[in-house]
Design a protein around this motif. Structure first.
Motif, mmCIF file in Angstrom:
data_model
loop_
_atom_site.group_PDB
_atom_site.id
_atom_site.type_symbol
_atom_site.label_atom_id
_atom_site.label_comp_id
_atom_site.label_asym_id
_atom_site.label_seq_id
_atom_site.Cartn_x
_atom_site.Cartn_y
_atom_site.Cartn_z
ATOM 1 N N MET A 44 20.201 30.758 73.269
ATOM 2 C CA MET A 44 21.141 30.568 72.159
ATOM 3 C C MET A 44 22.200 31.766 72.075
ATOM 4 N N MET A 45 23.296 31.138 71.781
ATOM 5 C CA MET A 45 24.559 31.856 71.815
ATOM 6 C C MET A 45 24.523 32.757 70.576
ATOM 7 N N PRO A 46 24.876 33.888 70.650
ATOM 8 C CA PRO A 46 25.085 34.946 69.378
ATOM 9 C C PRO A 46 26.330 34.400 68.527
ATOM 10 N N ARG A 47 26.157 34.560 67.193
ATOM 11 C CA ARG A 47 27.252 34.222 66.342
ATOM 12 C C ARG A 47 28.484 34.963 66.275
ATOM 13 N N ILE A 48 29.776 34.621 66.096
ATOM 14 C CA ILE A 48 30.937 35.540 66.079
ATOM 15 C C ILE A 48 31.150 36.041 64.585
ATOM 16 N N GLY A 49 31.071 37.453 64.680
ATOM 17 C CA GLY A 49 31.102 37.853 63.518
ATOM 18 C C GLY A 49 32.607 38.296 63.003
ATOM 19 N N GLU A 72 34.329 40.519 65.850
ATOM 20 C CA GLU A 72 34.599 40.047 66.994
ATOM 21 C C GLU A 72 35.716 38.986 66.743
#
Length: 88
Positions: free
Chosen positions: A1-6, A9
């Motif tokens: 699963m791809m991490p979310r862009i905060g 970032e």
């Protein structure tokens, strides 16, 4: 699963884009991305909605073509009338 862009970032990505493309081209690129997303949403909406927009656009084009054809016929009739008056 791809991490979310905060938020941090996103800031780093924007700074890198600013350095690579410069402040002059960045607004134009943003506009192009926005127009691309708009067209993508429109296309997906047409696919999901059953292409009703495409059908109405084609109908409008047919009506316009018919109207232009009648206009050409009227113009041709006027030209024939003018030519017949010139002959007399």
């Amino acid at each position: 699963m791809m991490p979310r862009i905060g938020f941090p970032e996103l800031i780093v990505i924007l700074v890198i884009a600013l350095v690579l493309f410069g402040p002059g081209k960045l607004p134009a690129m943003g506009k192009a991305v926005g127009e691309t997303l708009k067209e993508f949403k429109k296309a997906t909406g047409e696919i999901m909605g059953g292409n009703s927009t495409v059908a109405s656009t084609e109908t409008k084009a047919e009506v316009k073509a018919d109207a232009e054809g009648k206009a050409e016929t009227k113009m041709e009739a006027k030209i024939v009338d003018i030519k017949s008056e010139d002959v007399k």
